[in-house]
Scaffold this motif. Structure first.
Motif, PDB file in Angstrom:
ATOM      1  N   LYS A   1     -55.026 -24.831   5.148  1.00 46.42           N
ATOM      2  CA  LYS A   1     -56.116 -24.906   4.171  1.00 46.42           C
ATOM      3  C   LYS A   1     -57.239 -23.918   4.479  1.00 46.42           C
ATOM      4  CE  LYS A   1     -55.093 -29.667   3.158  1.00 46.42           C
ATOM      5  NZ  LYS A   1     -55.463 -31.050   3.276  1.00 46.42           N
ATOM      6  N   ASN A   2     -57.227 -23.318   5.657  1.00 47.55           N
ATOM      7  CA  ASN A   2     -58.300 -22.404   6.062  1.00 47.55           C
ATOM      8  C   ASN A   2     -57.991 -20.939   5.737  1.00 47.55           C
ATOM      9  OD1 ASN A   2     -59.804 -24.544   7.159  1.00 47.55           O
ATOM     10  ND2 ASN A   2     -58.588 -24.466   9.024  1.00 47.55           N
ATOM     11  N   ILE A   3     -56.876 -20.678   5.093  1.00 54.52           N
ATOM     12  CA  ILE A   3     -56.474 -19.311   4.758  1.00 54.52           C
ATOM     13  C   ILE A   3     -56.914 -19.005   3.327  1.00 54.52           C
ATOM     14  CG2 ILE A   3     -54.494 -17.751   4.535  1.00 54.52           C
ATOM     15  CD1 ILE A   3     -54.922 -18.617   7.390  1.00 54.52           C
ATOM     16  N   SER A   4     -57.396 -17.792   3.108  1.00 57.18           N
ATOM     17  CA  SER A   4     -57.884 -17.409   1.773  1.00 57.18           C
ATOM     18  C   SER A   4     -56.732 -17.322   0.768  1.00 57.18           C
ATOM     19  CB  SER A   4     -58.608 -16.065   1.841  1.00 57.18           C
ATOM     20  OG  SER A   4     -57.688 -15.032   2.117  1.00 57.18           O
ATOM     21  N   LYS A   5     -57.093 -17.418  -0.507  1.00 59.05           N
ATOM     22  CA  LYS A   5     -56.092 -17.378  -1.581  1.00 59.05           C
ATOM     23  C   LYS A   5     -55.382 -16.027  -1.650  1.00 59.05           C
ATOM     24  CE  LYS A   5     -58.221 -20.866  -4.480  1.00 59.05           C
ATOM     25  NZ  LYS A   5     -58.753 -21.206  -5.782  1.00 59.05           N
ATOM     26  N   GLU A   6     -56.091 -14.948  -1.330  1.00 60.91           N
ATOM     27  CA  GLU A   6     -55.475 -13.615  -1.372  1.00 60.91           C
ATOM     28  C   GLU A   6     -54.362 -13.500  -0.323  1.00 60.91           C
ATOM     29  OE1 GLU A   6     -58.933 -13.901  -0.879  1.00 60.91           O
ATOM     30  OE2 GLU A   6     -59.380 -13.738  -3.021  1.00 60.91           O
ATOM     31  N   ILE A   7     -54.656 -13.986   0.857  1.00 57.06           N
ATOM     32  CA  ILE A   7     -53.644 -13.933   1.925  1.00 57.06           C
ATOM     33  C   ILE A   7     -52.473 -14.838   1.562  1.00 57.06           C
ATOM     34  CG2 ILE A   7     -53.189 -14.522   4.336  1.00 57.06           C
ATOM     35  CD1 ILE A   7     -56.013 -13.583   4.984  1.00 57.06           C
ATOM     36  N   LYS A   8     -52.763 -16.017   1.031  1.00 57.82           N
ATOM     37  CA  LYS A   8     -51.687 -16.933   0.636  1.00 57.82           C
ATOM     38  C   LYS A   8     -50.814 -16.320  -0.457  1.00 57.82           C
ATOM     39  CE  LYS A   8     -53.421 -21.423   1.970  1.00 57.82           C
ATOM     40  NZ  LYS A   8     -53.632 -22.797   1.582  1.00 57.82           N
ATOM     41  N   ALA A   9     -51.422 -15.574  -1.374  1.00 60.34           N
ATOM     42  CA  ALA A   9     -50.639 -14.929  -2.432  1.00 60.34           C
ATOM     43  C   ALA A   9     -49.696 -13.888  -1.838  1.00 60.34           C
ATOM     44  CB  ALA A   9     -51.567 -14.292  -3.457  1.00 60.34           C
ATOM     45  N   GLY A  10     -50.197 -13.106  -0.884  1.00 59.76           N
ATOM     46  CA  GLY A  10     -49.349 -12.111  -0.229  1.00 59.76           C
ATOM     47  C   GLY A  10     -48.241 -12.753   0.582  1.00 59.76           C
ATOM     48  N   ILE A  11     -48.563 -13.836   1.286  1.00 56.93           N
ATOM     49  CA  ILE A  11     -47.559 -14.544   2.088  1.00 56.93           C
ATOM     50  C   ILE A  11     -46.536 -15.212   1.174  1.00 56.93           C
ATOM     51  CG2 ILE A  11     -47.215 -16.472   3.692  1.00 56.93           C
ATOM     52  CD1 ILE A  11     -48.343 -14.013   5.033  1.00 56.93           C
ATOM     53  N   SER A  12     -46.997 -15.706   0.034  1.00 61.58           N
ATOM     54  CA  SER A  12     -46.077 -16.324  -0.916  1.00 61.58           C
ATOM     55  C   SER A  12     -45.050 -15.303  -1.414  1.00 61.58           C
ATOM     56  CB  SER A  12     -46.855 -16.906  -2.092  1.00 61.58           C
ATOM     57  OG  SER A  12     -45.989 -17.486  -3.024  1.00 61.58           O
ATOM     58  N   LYS A  13     -45.509 -14.099  -1.685  1.00 68.15           N
ATOM     59  CA  LYS A  13     -44.597 -13.035  -2.121  1.00 68.15           C
ATOM     60  C   LYS A  13     -43.603 -12.697  -1.000  1.00 68.15           C
ATOM     61  CE  LYS A  13     -46.113  -9.849  -4.829  1.00 68.15           C
ATOM     62  NZ  LYS A  13     -46.773  -8.687  -5.432  1.00 68.15           N
ATOM     63  N   LYS A  14     -44.118 -12.596   0.245  1.00 67.56           N
ATOM     64  CA  LYS A  14     -43.245 -12.326   1.394  1.00 67.56           C
ATOM     65  C   LYS A  14     -42.255 -13.469   1.616  1.00 67.56           C
ATOM     66  CE  LYS A  14     -44.529  -8.411   3.223  1.00 67.56           C
ATOM     67  NZ  LYS A  14     -43.603  -7.317   3.411  1.00 67.56           N
ATOM     68  N   TYR A  15     -42.699 -14.697   1.380  1.00 69.67           N
ATOM     69  CA  TYR A  15     -41.830 -15.869   1.527  1.00 69.67           C
ATOM     70  C   TYR A  15     -40.642 -15.776   0.577  1.00 69.67           C
ATOM     71  CZ  TYR A  15     -40.495 -20.795   1.912  1.00 69.67           C
ATOM     72  OH  TYR A  15     -39.797 -21.963   2.125  1.00 69.67           O
ATOM     73  N   GLU A  16     -40.925 -15.403  -0.669  1.00 65.15           N
ATOM     74  CA  GLU A  16     -39.846 -15.243  -1.654  1.00 65.15           C
ATOM     75  C   GLU A  16     -38.882 -14.135  -1.251  1.00 65.15           C
ATOM     76  OE1 GLU A  16     -41.603 -14.671  -5.475  1.00 65.15           O
ATOM     77  OE2 GLU A  16     -42.649 -16.606  -5.419  1.00 65.15           O
ATOM     78  N   GLN A  17     -39.415 -13.020  -0.744  1.00 66.96           N
ATOM     79  CA  GLN A  17     -38.557 -11.916  -0.299  1.00 66.96           C
ATOM     80  C   GLN A  17     -37.693 -12.335   0.885  1.00 66.96           C
ATOM     81  OE1 GLN A  17     -41.389  -8.839   0.546  1.00 66.96           O
ATOM     82  NE2 GLN A  17     -41.693  -8.296  -1.604  1.00 66.96           N
ATOM     83  N   THR A  18     -38.275 -13.097   1.800  1.00 63.70           N
ATOM     84  CA  THR A  18     -37.527 -13.559   2.968  1.00 63.70           C
ATOM     85  C   THR A  18     -36.429 -14.523   2.552  1.00 63.70           C
ATOM     86  OG1 THR A  18     -39.545 -13.328   4.284  1.00 63.70           O
ATOM     87  CG2 THR A  18     -37.752 -14.593   5.260  1.00 63.70           C
ATOM     88  N   MET A  19     -36.729 -15.408   1.609  1.00 60.27           N
ATOM     89  CA  MET A  19     -35.710 -16.334   1.096  1.00 60.27           C
ATOM     90  C   MET A  19     -34.555 -15.566   0.465  1.00 60.27           C
ATOM     91  SD  MET A  19     -36.263 -19.568   1.615  1.00 60.27           S
ATOM     92  CE  MET A  19     -35.450 -20.457   0.313  1.00 60.27           C
ATOM     93  N   LEU A  20     -34.863 -14.529  -0.274  1.00 58.79           N
ATOM     94  CA  LEU A  20     -33.829 -13.709  -0.899  1.00 58.79           C
ATOM     95  C   LEU A  20     -32.977 -13.009   0.155  1.00 58.79           C
ATOM     96  CD1 LEU A  20     -32.571 -12.654  -3.509  1.00 58.79           C
ATOM     97  CD2 LEU A  20     -34.221 -10.791  -3.444  1.00 58.79           C
TER      98      LEU A  20
END
Length: 125
Positions: free
Chosen positions: A89-108
């Protein structure tokens, strides 16, 4: 690509089938009443090759190249860390958006890791 697909090794399958068949006929059938022994021998002769084939397939699927296993383990570790960051909860939304994109790429990458391995090395685009 068809050459790199794994199939159950025939020698291993024959060995497993012979072992299971011997076990079924030599030890298990001695406890079956004599009037039912022929029926159960027929059932065993039909099911033992199937069980042997499935056991050989499982063994062949576990025999994964070391490089591919390490690659999948690294991807799984990345997913674990990325998921931890996304839940923080302490991470900014911008960083979470970038990590979310990386998460999807890693899953793929993890989902296609077996396809991306050509038998000798990983194929990267």
């Amino acid at each position: 690509m068809a050459d790199s697909q794994k199939v159950a090794p025939q020698g291993l399958q024959a060995t497993i089938t012979a072992g299971l068949g011997t076990l079924a006929t030599a030890s298990c059938l001695q406890w079956i009443p004599a009037d039912q022994a022929q029926y159960w021998a027929g059932v065993a002769s039909l099911t033992v090759p199937v069980i042997g084939y499935l056991a050989a397939r499982i063994f062949a699927s576990m025999d994964e190249p070391e490089e591919l296993t390490r690659y999948k383990a690294r991807l799984l570790r990345d997913l674990k860390h990325q998921k931890r960051i996304l839940k923080d909860k302490n991470i900014s939304k911008e960083i979470k958006a970038g990590i979310s994109k990386k998460y999807e790429q890693t899953m793929l990458k993890l989902a296609t890791a077996n396809q991306d391995y050509n038998g000798q090395e990983l194929i990267t685009d």
